[in-house]
Each structure stands twice: as C-alpha cells, then as structure tokens.
Design an enzyme around this catalytic site. Structure first.
Site, PDB file in Angstrom:
ATOM      1  N   ILE A  12       3.351   4.295   4.033  1.00 63.64           N
ATOM      2  CA  ILE A  12       3.987   3.578   2.925  1.00 63.64           C
ATOM      3  C   ILE A  12       3.485   2.142   2.856  1.00 63.64           C
ATOM      4  CG2 ILE A  12       6.191   2.751   1.998  1.00 63.64           C
ATOM      5  CD1 ILE A  12       7.523   5.202   3.221  1.00 63.64           C
ATOM      6  N   ASP A  31       0.690  -5.195  12.225  1.00 56.79           N
ATOM      7  CA  ASP A  31       0.866  -3.806  12.655  1.00 56.79           C
ATOM      8  C   ASP A  31       0.275  -3.646  14.049  1.00 56.79           C
ATOM      9  OD1 ASP A  31       0.616  -0.842  12.841  1.00 56.79           O
ATOM     10  OD2 ASP A  31       1.171  -0.919  10.719  1.00 56.79           O
ATOM     11  N   LEU A  76       8.666  -2.915   7.251  1.00 58.54           N
ATOM     12  CA  LEU A  76       8.510  -1.470   7.311  1.00 58.54           C
ATOM     13  C   LEU A  76       8.211  -0.972   8.719  1.00 58.54           C
ATOM     14  CD1 LEU A  76       8.165  -2.105   4.235  1.00 58.54           C
ATOM     15  CD2 LEU A  76       6.502  -0.249   4.148  1.00 58.54           C
ATOM     16  N   THR A  95      12.076  -0.735  19.644  1.00 57.34           N
ATOM     17  CA  THR A  95      11.308  -1.153  18.479  1.00 57.34           C
ATOM     18  C   THR A  95      12.203  -1.324  17.264  1.00 57.34           C
ATOM     19  OG1 THR A  95       9.311  -0.041  19.280  1.00 57.34           O
ATOM     20  CG2 THR A  95       9.428  -0.505  16.925  1.00 57.34           C
ATOM     21  N   ALA A 117      13.255  -1.829   5.070  1.00 61.32           N
ATOM     22  CA  ALA A 117      13.115  -0.402   4.786  1.00 61.32           C
ATOM     23  C   ALA A 117      13.974   0.385   5.767  1.00 61.32           C
ATOM     24  CB  ALA A 117      11.657   0.022   4.904  1.00 61.32           C
ATOM     25  N   TYR A 149      17.369   7.578  16.128  1.00 56.79           N
ATOM     26  CA  TYR A 149      16.747   6.898  14.993  1.00 56.79           C
ATOM     27  C   TYR A 149      17.806   6.531  13.956  1.00 56.79           C
ATOM     28  CZ  TYR A 149      13.615   6.086  11.002  1.00 56.79           C
ATOM     29  OH  TYR A 149      12.968   5.544   9.922  1.00 56.79           O
TER      30      TYR A 149
END
Length: 331
Positions: A12, A31, A76, A95, A117, A149
């Site tokens: 995404i 990233d 994101l 994370t 997100a 999650y």
C-alpha cells in the site's frame, strides 16, 4: 507539501508514494524492508522529490530526524500478515505498539499531521451485518497469537486518539478492509495473491477451513485516493474511518472465480486451520464494512469488482515473474 510515509516500500505504501508524488508532494519513505521491497518503489526511485531512508520505526532518533520539518506523516509501517503475526508475536507487538508511539511523539514534536493506518482486524469476531466504526470489538483470548495484531492495532488507535484529545495532535485513522492489488505478496498469508499465484502455476488452490468465511476485498486504486482525502479533511480528526469493498464473497467462491477467470486447471484443496497456522488458531466467519462514514466525509465509493481485482493481480504477477507462471493464463 512535505510528506513522510513509514512503511512506504510496502504494497500500500508504494502505491501511496506514487500517488502523492504525482500530486506534487515531496515524499520521504522510511522502511526497514522487513516486509517491504525496493522493487515496489522502482517507479518513484528517480523522481526528484523522492527520498528513501532504510530504518525502523523503533529507532526513535531516526524517526525524529525523518519527521522533523515535515507537514504530514502517513504511518503505514507495521508487522502484518497472518503468518508473521502467528510466528513472531513478540516482534509484532513491539513494532505495532512501541513503533506507533515513537511516530506519534515525533509528529507531536514536529507539528506534523498524522494519518494512522489501522485495520478491520480490530473488530475481531464481530460478524454483524455491516461493521460501523462504533461496532463492538469481539476478540479471542489474548493468549492466542491470532489476536495479538488486533489487540496491538486497537492500542495504536487508542494512543492516536489520546494524542489528539490531550495534546491536540491532528490525527486521522483509517481502518482498511482486505486491500488488494498489484505488488501485494502472498508470502505472509494474503489470500488473493496466494490463490492467484497458485492458479497461474497450476497448483492446488489452498482454502483454509471450510471456505465459507466471507470477506469484502477492496482495490488499492480505490483506497489510496480516499486515504489522502481523509488525511486532508479536518472533519476526520480524532476519528476512525472504514475503507472497504462492497462485494461480499466467500473464500471458496473467490477460489472458484480465480480458477475460472484465469482458465486454470487447478483444483481446490481445503486445509484445516491447525494445519496451516498451528493449534488454537481462530478466524472470523464474516467481515463486511459499513463505508457510509467515508462516503459522507470524503465521498468514498469503491467501484472495482472482485473479478477485476483478480485479473489485475494476475496481470501484475505475469509481468514480474513470467517464467514462473503460465503466460497464457489470462484470456
């Protein structure tokens, strides 16, 4: 506008990067490449307004430096995918929770707006007709890694909302429902690229459980413009907004349609959940979004059908790995 995208080398994130560069933003991607790929950014790499930095959102100083001077941040970066969450729950929790707090602190210090997100996973096992943003969360045992999650992303949302309420940080949240499209990989258990890849290779399509569980798949090309509009709409501050597809489909039907559309000779194999993910794995039978809030706030109206999504994912796979799939699979 100076924009930072954490996780911008992901599926995404890379599409969002291209969209914002075309809109005239200068874009910096942060990233760690744990699940993202530089290949995803090849269309953006040579753009004069693009910058890539390899680093983790857990690195507080790196995040602080990247966000400093920016106007807005699209957060994101996250540990995603069923296999990753189940196999590495502790890494995923760190994370998704600590990383988000680091990003929130950096945005507060820099005075940057934030788009967080989130995910439809936060609704857990709620199988209501259509899930609105204030629907109850029904989660399984916290001792089952399947729900780590969902729990972590719920905490992320709570953090973001608290920063908006207590500190005035300009935060908006999007809850994404099964977003699909080119560049998404089946490596971490994403169902559409898994099924499409298997069909193109002539392998059995593996469907977990009895296949009667239903989802609504949304196309990345429909979702990205809506994400940006939500980030730019003041009325979304402090809110979570659903973004999902309109077409409910069972996974067994998704597999059948994939075989038919791609003229594949593959068959369908049902795989028990415990065989796929280990003992104690739980899934939800139904997940359907209520997109009415997004429709009112930013005129979100997804138009891409499941059939079109399957064909576009297949076309992308054929173009990137022609030697590994049947080149004549798409009519």
């Amino acid at each position: 506008m100076k924009t930072v995208i954490t996780g911008g080398a992901g599926f995404i994130g890379s599409h969002l990067t291209e969209y914002l560069l075309k809109a005239g933003d200068s874009v910096t991607v942060l990233d760690d490449l744990s699940t993202g790929s530089l290949e995803n950014l090849k269309e953006s790499w040579d753009h004069a307004a693009f910058t890539f930095l390899e680093g983790s959102i857990l690195d507080r100083e790196a995040v602080r430096q990247v966000v400093s001077g920016s106007d807005r941040v699209f957060h994101l970066a996250a540990a995603v995918g069923v296999h990753l969450i189940v196999d590495h729950p502790l890494e995923s929790l760190r994370t998704n929770i600590h990383g988000t707090e680091v990003v929130l602190d950096a945005c507060l210090e820099a005075g940057a707006d934030l788009l967080l997100a989130s995910t439809s996973e936060i609704y857990g096992k709620n199988t209501s007709d259509r899930l609105s943003e204030d629907a109850d969360r029904i989660l399984g045992s916290p001792l089952k890694s399947r729900w780590t999650y969902a729990a972590a992303k719920g905490i992320d949302e709570a953090f973001a909302h608290a920063y908006w309420r207590e500190y005035g940080l300009q935060v908006s949240i999007v809850r994404l429902f099964n977003t699909v499209g080119p560049r998404q990989t089946g490596r971490y258990g994403m169902v559409v690229p898994n099924l499409v890849g298997q069909a193109l290779r002539g392998e059995p399509l593996t469907v977990h459980g009895d296949g009667q569980q239903t989802r609504c798949f949304s196309y990345v090309g429909d979702v990205i413009p809506a994400i940006v509009r939500i980030a730019e709409e003041p009325a979304t501050r402090g809110l979570a907004v659903n973004l999902g597809g309109l077409q409910e489909i069972s996974i067994i039907e998704l597999a059948e349609r994939t075989i038919k559309l791609l003229s594949s000779t593959s068959e369908i194999t049902l795989v028990p959940y415990d065989q796929a993910y280990g003992t104690g794995y739980e899934d939800m039978r139904r997940r359907v979004p209520d997109n009415s809030l997004a429709g009112r706030l930013v005129h979100f109206k997804p138009t891409t059908t499941v059939d079109t999504i399957i064909l576009r994912v297949a076309k992308a796979m054929l173009s990137t790995a022609p030697g590994e799939v049947h080149a004549g699979a798409i009519r």
